[in-house]
Design an enzyme around this catalytic site. Structure first.
Site, PDB file in Angstrom:
ATOM      1  N   CYS A 148       3.225 -12.078   2.260  1.00  0.00           N
ATOM      2  CA  CYS A 148       4.300 -12.066   3.266  1.00  0.00           C
ATOM      3  C   CYS A 148       4.282 -13.387   4.034  1.00  0.00           C
ATOM      4  O   CYS A 148       3.218 -13.843   4.466  1.00  0.00           O
ATOM      5  CB  CYS A 148       4.091 -10.895   4.234  1.00  0.00           C
ATOM      6  SG  CYS A 148       5.291 -10.940   5.581  1.00  0.00           S
ATOM      7  N   GLU A 203      -5.853  -8.040   3.723  1.00  0.00           N
ATOM      8  CA  GLU A 203      -5.274  -9.130   4.530  1.00  0.00           C
ATOM      9  C   GLU A 203      -6.384  -9.899   5.259  1.00  0.00           C
ATOM     10  O   GLU A 203      -6.363 -11.133   5.321  1.00  0.00           O
ATOM     11  CB  GLU A 203      -4.267  -8.579   5.543  1.00  0.00           C
ATOM     12  CG  GLU A 203      -3.597  -9.719   6.317  1.00  0.00           C
ATOM     13  CD  GLU A 203      -2.681  -9.251   7.435  1.00  0.00           C
ATOM     14  OE1 GLU A 203      -2.063  -8.176   7.313  1.00  0.00           O
ATOM     15  OE2 GLU A 203      -2.594  -9.986   8.438  1.00  0.00           O
ATOM     16  N   HIS A 243     -10.227  -4.995   4.759  1.00  0.00           N
ATOM     17  CA  HIS A 243      -8.789  -4.888   4.448  1.00  0.00           C
ATOM     18  C   HIS A 243      -8.379  -6.169   3.716  1.00  0.00           C
ATOM     19  O   HIS A 243      -8.795  -7.270   4.090  1.00  0.00           O
ATOM     20  CB  HIS A 243      -7.972  -4.719   5.737  1.00  0.00           C
ATOM     21  CG  HIS A 243      -6.519  -4.449   5.467  1.00  0.00           C
ATOM     22  ND1 HIS A 243      -5.621  -5.449   5.156  1.00  0.00           N
ATOM     23  CD2 HIS A 243      -5.816  -3.288   5.422  1.00  0.00           C
ATOM     24  CE1 HIS A 243      -4.432  -4.907   4.948  1.00  0.00           C
ATOM     25  NE2 HIS A 243      -4.528  -3.592   5.098  1.00  0.00           N
ATOM     26  N   SER A 271      -2.664  -0.036   6.649  1.00  0.00           N
ATOM     27  CA  SER A 271      -3.123  -0.295   8.015  1.00  0.00           C
ATOM     28  C   SER A 271      -2.030   0.010   9.032  1.00  0.00           C
ATOM     29  O   SER A 271      -2.255   0.720  10.015  1.00  0.00           O
ATOM     30  CB  SER A 271      -3.562  -1.762   8.129  1.00  0.00           C
ATOM     31  OG  SER A 271      -3.838  -2.101   9.461  1.00  0.00           O
ATOM     32  N   HIS A 325       0.821  -1.205   0.000  1.00  0.00           N
ATOM     33  CA  HIS A 325       0.000   0.000   0.000  1.00  0.00           C
ATOM     34  C   HIS A 325       0.860   1.262   0.000  1.00  0.00           C
ATOM     35  O   HIS A 325       1.039   1.915   1.025  1.00  0.00           O
ATOM     36  CB  HIS A 325      -0.943  -0.011   1.213  1.00  0.00           C
ATOM     37  CG  HIS A 325      -2.093  -0.956   1.028  1.00  0.00           C
ATOM     38  ND1 HIS A 325      -2.795  -1.502   2.076  1.00  0.00           N
ATOM     39  CD2 HIS A 325      -2.667  -1.435  -0.099  1.00  0.00           C
ATOM     40  CE1 HIS A 325      -3.747  -2.290   1.598  1.00  0.00           C
ATOM     41  NE2 HIS A 325      -3.691  -2.275   0.283  1.00  0.00           N
ATOM     42  N   THR A 355      -1.950  -8.865  10.955  1.00  0.00           N
ATOM     43  CA  THR A 355      -0.561  -8.685  11.405  1.00  0.00           C
ATOM     44  C   THR A 355      -0.201  -7.239  11.723  1.00  0.00           C
ATOM     45  O   THR A 355       0.842  -6.981  12.310  1.00  0.00           O
ATOM     46  CB  THR A 355       0.417  -9.168  10.314  1.00  0.00           C
ATOM     47  OG1 THR A 355       0.107  -8.467   9.110  1.00  0.00           O
ATOM     48  CG2 THR A 355       0.333 -10.657  10.087  1.00  0.00           C
ATOM     49  N   HIS A 379      -0.385  -8.807   0.921  1.00  0.00           N
ATOM     50  CA  HIS A 379      -1.437  -8.926   1.946  1.00  0.00           C
ATOM     51  C   HIS A 379      -2.062 -10.314   1.998  1.00  0.00           C
ATOM     52  O   HIS A 379      -2.754 -10.652   2.946  1.00  0.00           O
ATOM     53  CB  HIS A 379      -2.546  -7.901   1.675  1.00  0.00           C
ATOM     54  CG  HIS A 379      -2.003  -6.540   1.369  1.00  0.00           C
ATOM     55  ND1 HIS A 379      -1.790  -6.089   0.080  1.00  0.00           N
ATOM     56  CD2 HIS A 379      -1.576  -5.565   2.190  1.00  0.00           C
ATOM     57  CE1 HIS A 379      -1.277  -4.878   0.124  1.00  0.00           C
ATOM     58  NE2 HIS A 379      -1.130  -4.538   1.388  1.00  0.00           N
TER      59      HIS A 379
END
Ligand code: SF4
Length: 316
Positions: free
Chosen positions: A101, A131, A129, A229, A46, A170, A79
């Site tokens: 990740c 993720e 979001h 985030s 992001h 996370t 994400h």
């Protein structure tokens, strides 16, 4: 004209984390290996500056897999993605590279393990979001319930309070998450948590550095994107640690200099997806206006590096 004196307290660690660094390298290596265009599902990280730079090199950013032609490689962002996405790529016989990740993948595996042990999951995260969407999408619908705040816990309708586990996004605020966990454990004493925090080392370290900077300064600037985030959490952590003016900026041009007027000490940090070149730009903008002293505030050192996927390391 003499410039007013100002001390810039530079938080460390700040900026790129190992997951972001790896994701950007994956896109660069994919462009080298297959040539442009390479498709990327969602912003790889992001940050507009990073995304624009990769776009110039030939990356095409899309939100959905069906916007990618089947004959070009596609990369999934750091994400993470719901399980259905790689499944669909396989069905279409696409070449894909997963830049999720490894610390997000770890949470995916955790969710899977709990599910196999018959537990329903509660995820602490932000609705919508990517993720959160990716992690919830690892399990069938209804198997992961989302809570954003401690207040949400009262409204949870679970299948069996004895068979519950929680996971987290996370990049959350450590202190806010502790509140939610407390509420979960109070309502569901049998709930199982992660062996070790799901909030990653980079989020933890950047928030720790901001907590150390905030009491020293009258204003804190966080370089990061409005959809990042971990950057938004740094702004909140700065405010909660007592800094009255805690502000997100994408780059130097966004700084409201009137808010800095009269300050003798300002804090500066950058979210995990913000490149160092933007930090340098902001420091230079301060140097242009003030007689500047830069004071690093180092609360941790980071040596983590993640291995790149074999598919981008091998020759085409
Ligand atoms: Fe990975 Fe943490 Fe960086 Fe996210 S912020 S990419 S989880 S290291």
């Amino acid at each position: 004209m003499t410039k007013p004196p100002l001390t810039l307290h530079l938080a460390a660690p700040r900026g790129f984390c190992a997951g972001v660094d790896r994701a950007i390298k994956i896109v660069e290596m994919a462009l080298e290996k297959w040539g442009p265009p390479v498709y990327v599902r969602h912003e790889i990280v992001h940050n507009k500056f990073v995304v624009d730079g990769l776009r110039e090199k030939g990356a095409i950013f899309v939100e959905k897999l069906d916007e990618c032609p089947a004959d070009r490689p596609v990369i999934f962002s750091a994400h993470g993605v719901p399980k259905a996405v790689p499944q669909e790529a396989q069905r279409r016989e696409m070449v894909y590279v997963d830049a999720t990740c490894p610390l997000v993948s770890k949470v995916h595996l955790e969710a899977q393990r709990h599910h196999e042990n018959g537990k329903q999951m509660v995820m602490i995260g932000h609705k919508g979001h990517p993720e959160t969407v990716g992690t919830m999408g690892q399990l069938p619908e209804g198997e992961v319930l989302l809570v954003e705040t401690a207040e949400d816990v009262a409204g949870l309708e679970v299948r069996d309070p004895e068979k519950l586990a929680y996971i987290t996004q996370t990049t959350l605020s450590i202190d806010d998450t502790a509140e939610v966990v407390k509420a979960l454990e109070a309502r569901f004493p049998a709930i199982e948590g992660p062996h070790k925090e799901d909030i990653c080392y980079a989020t933890t370290n950047r928030q720790g550095a901001v907590k150390a900077v905030a009491p020293k300064v009258q204003a804190l600037l966080v370089i990061g994107a409005p959809n990042s985030s971990n950057s938004k959490r740094l702004v909140e952590v700065g405010a909660a640690a007592g800094c009255e003016y805690s502000q997100l900026v994408q780059r130097a041009a966004d700084i409201d200099w009137r808010a800095i007027e009269g300050c003798s000490a300002v804090g500066l940090t950058a979210g995990a997806s913000a490149p160092d070149v933007l930090v340098e730009e902001v420091v230079q903008a301060f140097r242009d206006r003030f007689d500047l002293a830069v004071e690093p505030v180092v609360t941790a050192t980071e040596k983590i590096e993640f291995r790149l996927p074999r598919i981008v390391r091998e020759p085409a």
